[in-house]
Design an enzyme around this catalytic site. Structure first.
Site, PDB file in Angstrom:
ATOM      1  N   CYS A  47       0.803  -1.233   0.000  1.00  0.00           N
ATOM      2  CA  CYS A  47       0.000   0.000   0.000  1.00  0.00           C
ATOM      3  C   CYS A  47       0.833   1.280   0.000  1.00  0.00           C
ATOM      4  O   CYS A  47       0.858   2.000  -0.992  1.00  0.00           O
ATOM      5  CB  CYS A  47      -0.936   0.004   1.204  1.00  0.00           C
TER       6      CYS A  47
HETATM    7  N1  LIG Z   1      -2.759  -6.010   1.727  1.00  0.00           N
HETATM    8  C1  LIG Z   1      -3.245  -4.955   2.335  1.00  0.00           C
HETATM    9  O1  LIG Z   1      -2.940  -4.706   3.492  1.00  0.00           O
HETATM   10  C2  LIG Z   1      -4.225  -4.016   1.643  1.00  0.00           C
HETATM   11  C3  LIG Z   1      -4.907  -3.064   2.434  1.00  0.00           C
HETATM   12  C4  LIG Z   1      -5.811  -2.219   1.834  1.00  0.00           C
HETATM   13  C5  LIG Z   1      -6.002  -2.275   0.449  1.00  0.00           C
HETATM   14  N2  LIG Z   1      -5.319  -3.191  -0.307  1.00  0.00           N
HETATM   15  C6  LIG Z   1      -5.598  -3.225  -1.749  1.00  0.00           C
HETATM   16  O2  LIG Z   1      -6.423  -4.354  -2.015  1.00  0.00           O
HETATM   17  C7  LIG Z   1      -6.104  -4.891  -3.308  1.00  0.00           C
HETATM   18  C8  LIG Z   1      -5.731  -6.367  -3.169  1.00  0.00           C
HETATM   19  O3  LIG Z   1      -4.573  -6.474  -2.355  1.00  0.00           O
HETATM   20  P1  LIG Z   1      -4.140  -7.813  -1.635  1.00  0.00           P
HETATM   21  O4  LIG Z   1      -3.083  -7.425  -0.659  1.00  0.00           O
HETATM   22  O5  LIG Z   1      -5.330  -8.546  -1.147  1.00  0.00           O
HETATM   23  O6  LIG Z   1      -3.493  -8.617  -2.867  1.00  0.00           O
HETATM   24  P2  LIG Z   1      -3.089 -10.177  -2.908  1.00  0.00           P
HETATM   25  O7  LIG Z   1      -2.018 -10.270  -3.914  1.00  0.00           O
HETATM   26  O8  LIG Z   1      -2.864 -10.682  -1.519  1.00  0.00           O
HETATM   27  O9  LIG Z   1      -4.397 -10.890  -3.452  1.00  0.00           O
HETATM   28  C9  LIG Z   1      -4.904 -10.675  -4.718  1.00  0.00           C
HETATM   29  C10 LIG Z   1      -5.487 -11.979  -5.242  1.00  0.00           C
HETATM   30  O10 LIG Z   1      -6.101 -11.708  -6.501  1.00  0.00           O
HETATM   31  C11 LIG Z   1      -5.885 -12.831  -7.334  1.00  0.00           C
HETATM   32  N3  LIG Z   1      -6.131 -12.403  -8.718  1.00  0.00           N
HETATM   33  C12 LIG Z   1      -5.342 -11.652  -9.523  1.00  0.00           C
HETATM   34  N4  LIG Z   1      -5.957 -11.440 -10.707  1.00  0.00           N
HETATM   35  C13 LIG Z   1      -7.143 -12.067 -10.650  1.00  0.00           C
HETATM   36  C14 LIG Z   1      -8.221 -12.199 -11.551  1.00  0.00           C
HETATM   37  N5  LIG Z   1      -8.209 -11.627 -12.759  1.00  0.00           N
HETATM   38  N6  LIG Z   1      -9.276 -12.932 -11.182  1.00  0.00           N
HETATM   39  C15 LIG Z   1      -9.320 -13.518  -9.967  1.00  0.00           C
HETATM   40  N7  LIG Z   1      -8.339 -13.422  -9.049  1.00  0.00           N
HETATM   41  C16 LIG Z   1      -7.260 -12.689  -9.391  1.00  0.00           C
HETATM   42  C17 LIG Z   1      -4.483 -13.269  -7.014  1.00  0.00           C
HETATM   43  O11 LIG Z   1      -4.244 -14.599  -7.378  1.00  0.00           O
HETATM   44  C18 LIG Z   1      -4.462 -13.068  -5.479  1.00  0.00           C
HETATM   45  O12 LIG Z   1      -4.868 -14.242  -4.798  1.00  0.00           O
HETATM   46  C19 LIG Z   1      -4.984  -4.021  -3.865  1.00  0.00           C
HETATM   47  O13 LIG Z   1      -5.554  -3.006  -4.634  1.00  0.00           O
HETATM   48  C20 LIG Z   1      -4.376  -3.410  -2.608  1.00  0.00           C
HETATM   49  O14 LIG Z   1      -3.761  -2.170  -2.882  1.00  0.00           O
HETATM   50  C21 LIG Z   1      -4.439  -4.067   0.274  1.00  0.00           C
END
Ligand SMILES: NC(=O)c1ccc[n+]([C@@H]2O[C@H](COP(=O)([O-])OP(=O)(O)OC[C@H]3O[C@@H](n4cnc5c(N)ncnc54)[C@H](O)[C@@H]3O)[C@@H](O)[C@H]2O)c1
Length: 438
Positions: free
Chosen positions: A277
């Site tokens: 983030c």
């Molecule tokens: N990790 C955090 O602390 C956090 C906090 C707030 C916001 N976010 C935001 O949330 C979003 C997701 O982050 P995250 O940390 O959960 O990511 P992550 O990488 O942990 O998880 C994302 C998942 O999406 C899957 N994926 C990718 N493309 C796909 C598709 N086309 N169809 C289906 N699945 C698909 C991946 O395989 C993965 O399992 C990002 O925009 C991030 O900036 C993250």
């Protein structure tokens, strides 16, 4: 009460918890959210391109530290949560929540390819009365400029035939006090019906819902929050460098300053920004601002200060080694903690990787201890975590505390003659001429 039957039907399905919820992207954000919806009685299907994740969920096995085995096992066993890689099953969902990654390209421009691919899958089976929510962090305008036209390309109209909102995710991995349930949820739709539907959905699972007037406001809220952190961390990192020059303990300064009961909030220096983030999101904002002819000077400056911190840490290692007439070249340097923050296993953008790279480039033999990260692959390096007491027994020349995990025995560090560079103030209140604080 709305007169639109698509809207009315959706609100009723949400109210009675008959709405089927699809969550796309089962990572740090998507999996806790899917489990929370299921725990509140909804029928939830998780969608991911990663078959291993889908099978682990279906076997009731959690791979996200914030999701307990017990909570996941319970909803899977009760038949309220399952996972699949088959995107055609999206057609049967009343609500689709998109939680896919939003990384940066090498040029620091937004990479929306994951969002686009997920929205393509949703668009292919979009039906009347569906509610689509984007949760991935992104620049203001993504929902109405990118997602909405894609979804409307088959003829259905947003806020009338289907509903579209943005709701930023604020989860803080490893935080024991605040979780998906008690963190207020901000929602903004492309129109009032969309905002109302998304607010109704979250109100049934989280304690507080905050409605805003548009998707752009909701998108900007998240970027304000993360830019606020990036800029303040940049400021305090610069202060740490300044204090070192002036022979003042920056940690003592912050501790005293935070006794002010108003108008001050403590931020702490460290080896650099990490995670998915704070190092990334502000660049989504500066990119979009640039499209509108505006330069975000604070973001660029904070980025420059924060990304120079690993170099500074390595300089401090050189300074520590210099006191015993050693150089980085040929020294054995042990990194204590490599995850991007305390008590998590997330290595994304971890500054310890840059510290490792820089030390190795200057000829150090680098090892590490991190119980959350058994193996580390970065660039050409493949390292295995060594138990900390065993590592200390080999008497490395210098140890660098990159991540202050609670499990480490910090007092044990003082019983060795290894030089200690502490980037997190983990050795607070301990005195030794071998401690070099940031
Ligand atoms: N990790 C955090 O602390 C956090 C906090 C707030 C916001 N976010 C935001 O949330 C979003 C997701 O982050 P995250 O940390 O959960 O990511 P992550 O990488 O942990 O998880 C994302 C998942 O999406 C899957 N994926 C990718 N493309 C796909 C598709 N086309 N169809 C289906 N699945 C698909 C991946 O395989 C993965 O399992 C990002 O925009 C991030 O900036 C993250």
């Amino acid at each position: 009460m709305t007169s639109n039957p698509n809207h009315q039907g959706l609100l009723e399905r949400i109210r009675t918890k008959k709405a089927k919820i699809g969550v796309i992207g089962l990572g740090y954000v998507g999996l806790p959210l899917a489990v929370e919806f299921a725990r509140h009685g909804f029928d939830v299907c998780g969608f991911d391109v990663d078959e291993a994740k889908a099978s682990q969920i279906n076997a009731g096995q959690s791979y996200i530290p914030d999701v307990s085995q017990a909570d996941l096992g319970e909803v899977v066993k009760a038949g309220r949560l399952r996972a699949t890689t088959r995107m055609d099953e999206l057609a049967g969902m009343d609500v689709v929540d998109i939680c896919v990654p939003t990384p940066l390209r090498k040029t620091k421009d937004p990479d929306l390819s994951y969002v686009v691919r997920a929205v393509e899958a949703v668009a292919a089976s979009l039906t009347r009365g569906q509610l689509i929510i984007l949760e991935s962090t992104t620049y203001p305008g993504t929902t109405d400029e990118v997602v909405q036209p894609m979804l409307e390309s088959h003829g259905l109209k947003a806020d009338a035939d289907f509903f579209l909102s943005f709701s930023p995710e604020r989860v803080d991995p490893g935080n024991r006090k605040f979780n998906t349930r008690n963190i207020p949820k901000v929602v903004g739709g492309v129109g009032p019906a969309s905002t109302e539907a998304a607010a109704a959905l979250y109100a049934s699972t989280v304690d507080t819902v905050v409605q805003v007037t548009s998707t752009r406001v909701a998108e900007m809220v998240k970027l304000l929050e993360n830019t606020f952190r990036a800029v303040n961390i940049g400021m305090v990192n610069e202060l740490a460098l300044m204090c070192h020059k002036m022979d003042i303990d920056v940690w003592e300064v912050i501790d005293a300053a935070k006794t002010k009961p108003f108008g001050f909030m403590p931020f702490y220096p460290g080896p650099g920004l990490g995670g998915h983030c704070i190092p990334i999101d502000p660049y989504y904002l500066s990119w979009k601002a640039r499209q509108n002819g505006f330069e975000c000077r604070f973001i660029e400056l904070a980025g420059a200060v924060n990304s120079a911190m690993p170099d500074y840490v390595v300089e401090r290692v050189a300074e520590a080694l210099n006191t015993v007439r050693k150089s980085i070249n040929g020294s054995r340097v042990h990194l204590i903690g490599v995850a991007y923050k305390k008590d998590v296993n997330d290595m994304r953008e971890s500054p310890a990787l840059d510290v490792l790279e820089l030390l190795a480039k200057r000829g150090a033999q680098v090892t590490y201890s991190d119980p959350y990260v058994p193996e580390l692959r970065h660039g050409g390096h493949v390292l295995t975590s060594v138990d900390l007491p065993a590592a200390l027994a080999t008497r490395p020349d210098c140890a660098v505390i990159c991540t202050d995990h609670a499990v480490f025995d910090y007092d044990a560090l003082l019983t060795t003659d290894t030089l200690l560079v502490d980037t997190r103030n983990a050795l607070k209140n301990r005195q030794s001429s071998r401690i070099f604080r940031l």
